[in-house]
Motif scaffolding. Sequence first.
Motif, PDB file in Angstrom:
ATOM      1  N   HIS A   1       1.014  18.881  84.588  1.00  0.00           N
ATOM      2  CA  HIS A   1       0.380  20.256  85.055  1.00  0.00           C
ATOM      3  C   HIS A   1      -1.176  20.087  85.218  1.00  0.00           C
ATOM      4  O   HIS A   1      -1.865  20.927  84.469  1.00  0.00           O
ATOM      5  N   LYS A   2      -1.781  18.997  85.712  1.00  0.00           N
ATOM      6  CA  LYS A   2      -2.997  18.716  86.061  1.00  0.00           C
ATOM      7  C   LYS A   2      -3.158  18.587  87.672  1.00  0.00           C
ATOM      8  O   LYS A   2      -2.301  18.375  88.392  1.00  0.00           O
ATOM      9  N   PHE A   3      -4.410  18.762  87.991  1.00  0.00           N
ATOM     10  CA  PHE A   3      -4.800  18.742  89.303  1.00  0.00           C
ATOM     11  C   PHE A   3      -6.022  17.942  89.312  1.00  0.00           C
ATOM     12  O   PHE A   3      -7.271  18.530  88.792  1.00  0.00           O
ATOM     13  N   LEU A   4      -6.249  16.662  90.207  1.00  0.00           N
ATOM     14  CA  LEU A   4      -7.327  15.858  90.271  1.00  0.00           C
ATOM     15  C   LEU A   4      -7.969  16.189  91.610  1.00  0.00           C
ATOM     16  O   LEU A   4      -7.407  16.339  92.620  1.00  0.00           O
ATOM     17  N   LYS A   5      -9.233  16.679  91.443  1.00  0.00           N
ATOM     18  CA  LYS A   5     -10.216  16.641  92.342  1.00  0.00           C
ATOM     19  C   LYS A   5     -11.609  16.154  92.411  1.00  0.00           C
ATOM     20  O   LYS A   5     -11.827  15.792  91.340  1.00  0.00           O
ATOM     21  N   VAL A   6     -12.054  15.692  93.798  1.00  0.00           N
ATOM     22  CA  VAL A   6     -13.296  14.988  93.665  1.00  0.00           C
ATOM     23  C   VAL A   6     -14.288  16.313  94.267  1.00  0.00           C
ATOM     24  O   VAL A   6     -13.704  16.939  95.141  1.00  0.00           O
TER      25      VAL A   6
ATOM     26  N   ARG B   1      -1.662  16.107  92.216  1.00  0.00           N
ATOM     27  CA  ARG B   1      -1.299  17.323  91.419  1.00  0.00           C
ATOM     28  C   ARG B   1      -0.362  16.528  90.503  1.00  0.00           C
ATOM     29  O   ARG B   1       0.148  15.365  90.620  1.00  0.00           O
ATOM     30  N   ALA B   2       0.248  17.377  89.563  1.00  0.00           N
ATOM     31  CA  ALA B   2       1.317  16.983  88.406  1.00  0.00           C
ATOM     32  C   ALA B   2       2.029  18.398  88.130  1.00  0.00           C
ATOM     33  O   ALA B   2       2.114  18.589  87.094  1.00  0.00           O
ATOM     34  N   PRO B   3       2.538  18.832  89.303  1.00  0.00           N
ATOM     35  CA  PRO B   3       3.640  19.886  89.098  1.00  0.00           C
ATOM     36  C   PRO B   3       4.909  19.332  88.648  1.00  0.00           C
ATOM     37  O   PRO B   3       5.290  18.331  88.505  1.00  0.00           O
ATOM     38  N   LYS B   4       5.736  20.166  87.778  1.00  0.00           N
ATOM     39  CA  LYS B   4       7.014  19.621  87.201  1.00  0.00           C
ATOM     40  C   LYS B   4       8.232  20.463  87.805  1.00  0.00           C
ATOM     41  O   LYS B   4       9.180  20.285  87.370  1.00  0.00           O
ATOM     42  N   ALA B   5       7.999  21.258  88.821  1.00  0.00           N
ATOM     43  CA  ALA B   5       8.925  21.909  89.485  1.00  0.00           C
ATOM     44  C   ALA B   5       8.550  21.984  90.972  1.00  0.00           C
ATOM     45  O   ALA B   5       7.569  22.695  91.376  1.00  0.00           O
ATOM     46  N   PRO B   6       9.296  22.005  91.861  1.00  0.00           N
ATOM     47  CA  PRO B   6      10.876  21.630  91.567  1.00  0.00           C
ATOM     48  C   PRO B   6      11.101  19.961  91.495  1.00  0.00           C
ATOM     49  O   PRO B   6      12.203  19.642  91.145  1.00  0.00           O
ATOM     50  N   ASP B   7       9.898  19.236  91.712  1.00  0.00           N
ATOM     51  CA  ASP B   7      10.143  17.817  91.395  1.00  0.00           C
ATOM     52  C   ASP B   7       9.164  17.358  90.036  1.00  0.00           C
ATOM     53  O   ASP B   7       7.980  17.403  90.383  1.00  0.00           O
ATOM     54  N   ALA B   8      10.140  16.907  89.160  1.00  0.00           N
ATOM     55  CA  ALA B   8       9.325  16.521  87.967  1.00  0.00           C
ATOM     56  C   ALA B   8       8.163  15.368  87.997  1.00  0.00           C
ATOM     57  O   ALA B   8       7.483  15.193  87.192  1.00  0.00           O
ATOM     58  N   THR B   9       8.603  14.650  89.146  1.00  0.00           N
ATOM     59  CA  THR B   9       7.947  13.388  89.206  1.00  0.00           C
ATOM     60  C   THR B   9       7.098  13.149  90.435  1.00  0.00           C
ATOM     61  O   THR B   9       6.347  12.363  90.826  1.00  0.00           O
ATOM     62  N   ALA B  10       6.439  14.499  91.005  1.00  0.00           N
ATOM     63  CA  ALA B  10       5.834  14.518  92.083  1.00  0.00           C
ATOM     64  C   ALA B  10       4.356  13.903  91.702  1.00  0.00           C
ATOM     65  O   ALA B  10       3.823  14.187  90.547  1.00  0.00           O
ATOM     66  N   ASP B  11       4.052  13.010  92.712  1.00  0.00           N
ATOM     67  CA  ASP B  11       2.703  12.385  92.573  1.00  0.00           C
ATOM     68  C   ASP B  11       2.503  11.165  91.487  1.00  0.00           C
ATOM     69  O   ASP B  11       1.491  10.839  91.241  1.00  0.00           O
ATOM     70  N   MET B  12       3.672  11.204  90.779  1.00  0.00           N
ATOM     71  CA  MET B  12       3.476  10.174  89.304  1.00  0.00           C
ATOM     72  C   MET B  12       3.257   8.569  89.919  1.00  0.00           C
ATOM     73  O   MET B  12       4.142   8.566  91.159  1.00  0.00           O
ATOM     74  N   GLY B  13       2.777   7.854  89.557  1.00  0.00           N
ATOM     75  CA  GLY B  13       2.618   6.508  89.803  1.00  0.00           C
ATOM     76  C   GLY B  13       1.300   6.074  90.375  1.00  0.00           C
ATOM     77  O   GLY B  13       0.299   6.739  90.121  1.00  0.00           O
ATOM     78  N   ARG B  14       1.376   5.115  91.132  1.00  0.00           N
ATOM     79  CA  ARG B  14       0.371   4.403  91.585  1.00  0.00           C
ATOM     80  C   ARG B  14      -0.085   5.082  93.022  1.00  0.00           C
ATOM     81  O   ARG B  14       0.691   4.908  93.898  1.00  0.00           O
ATOM     82  N   HIS B  15      -1.403   5.200  93.274  1.00  0.00           N
ATOM     83  CA  HIS B  15      -1.924   5.816  94.533  1.00  0.00           C
ATOM     84  C   HIS B  15      -3.149   4.924  94.763  1.00  0.00           C
ATOM     85  O   HIS B  15      -3.918   4.611  94.175  1.00  0.00           O
ATOM     86  N   GLU B  16      -3.134   4.881  96.340  1.00  0.00           N
ATOM     87  CA  GLU B  16      -4.334   4.294  96.711  1.00  0.00           C
ATOM     88  C   GLU B  16      -4.986   5.063  97.946  1.00  0.00           C
ATOM     89  O   GLU B  16      -3.911   5.262  98.926  1.00  0.00           O
ATOM     90  N   PHE B  17      -6.232   5.315  97.999  1.00  0.00           N
ATOM     91  CA  PHE B  17      -6.429   6.188  99.208  1.00  0.00           C
ATOM     92  C   PHE B  17      -8.049   5.995  99.371  1.00  0.00           C
ATOM     93  O   PHE B  17      -8.899   5.451  98.550  1.00  0.00           O
ATOM     94  N   THR B  18      -8.515   6.449 100.469  1.00  0.00           N
ATOM     95  CA  THR B  18     -10.042   6.374 100.663  1.00  0.00           C
ATOM     96  C   THR B  18     -10.672   7.864 101.297  1.00  0.00           C
ATOM     97  O   THR B  18      -9.925   8.280 102.133  1.00  0.00           O
ATOM     98  N   TYR B  19     -11.734   7.916 100.701  1.00  0.00           N
ATOM     99  CA  TYR B  19     -12.473   8.966 101.315  1.00  0.00           C
ATOM    100  C   TYR B  19     -13.833   8.596 101.569  1.00  0.00           C
ATOM    101  O   TYR B  19     -14.407   7.838 101.121  1.00  0.00           O
TER     102      TYR B  19
END
Length: 299
Positions: A67-72, A147-165
């Motif tokens: 239940h967290k949301f990461l922003k820059v 993001r880190a929602p737990k419904a409907p997918d409890a594993t949404a966005d979990m794990g390693r991510h790589e991106f560029t802005y």
Amino acid sequence: MDYHLETRKPVLGQAGTLAVGTEGGVRGSAWFLLQISPNSRLSQEVVLDVGCPYVRFHTEVHWHEDHKFLKVEFPARVRSPQATYEVQFGHLQRPTHQNTSWDWARFEVWAHRWMDLSEHGFGLALLNDCKYGASVRGSVLSLSLLRAPKAPDATADMGRHEFTYALMPHKGSFQDAGVIQAAYSLNFPLLVLPTPGQVPMATWSAFSVSSPAVVLETVKQAESTPQGRTLVLRLYEAHGSHVDCWLRTSLPVQEAVLCDLLERRDPAGHLPFRDARLKLTFSPFQVQSLLVVLQAPLN
């Protein structure tokens, strides 16, 4: 106001390693590690290339939150009542204030490759390669990362991510400064490939357009002739203006005709092709598709 904005707080994790990644020459970079929480960490390389109009933030995140949301966020010394966001084949504007309930409800806007906040003579663009939730409140540009929602997918966005802005300060309007072209450059960087033998020094381009307001978005084989000599070109006007432009090609063209999105010929859409170019006329944000038939190879 959305709940995640009411409860926002800066990441105060312990900064880890800070090092110079690349020093001198045509590229300079710095790298650091940030522990977001006991379970999540972020590493980032800040890159500045010679001749490049923007600063890149190449980011890797190991994300394991609930239940967290990461922003820059990037506070800017720019004041404007409107911010501009790219959508497919164009852009739109949204207010940077919350004067009405409608403004209050639109706390985030979709943005494909870029967003821009400009006043007269100056602006700041925030480019990205895969993050599409953006907002501007006052003079602060914000991009939603994870993001880190737990419904409907409890594993949404979990794990390693790589991106560029990337951040791109500019003079004048975003149209005149080439923000759209810079965003394409960030998303589709040039690839350097080895070739056998000597490479000719002359430059070559299959297609080019004479106006920066027109973007050649797609070049593909026609669905009706996947192995044939017919190409489909899709172009659009990106600045919000009426414009005439020339489409040039280095390929041997036999015929060019306008078509619809299903690649069906327009009976009245034949385009005169002379001196390896043809003329196109666009209204604001207009999309045009062309069927280009190449000449048969000589036996």
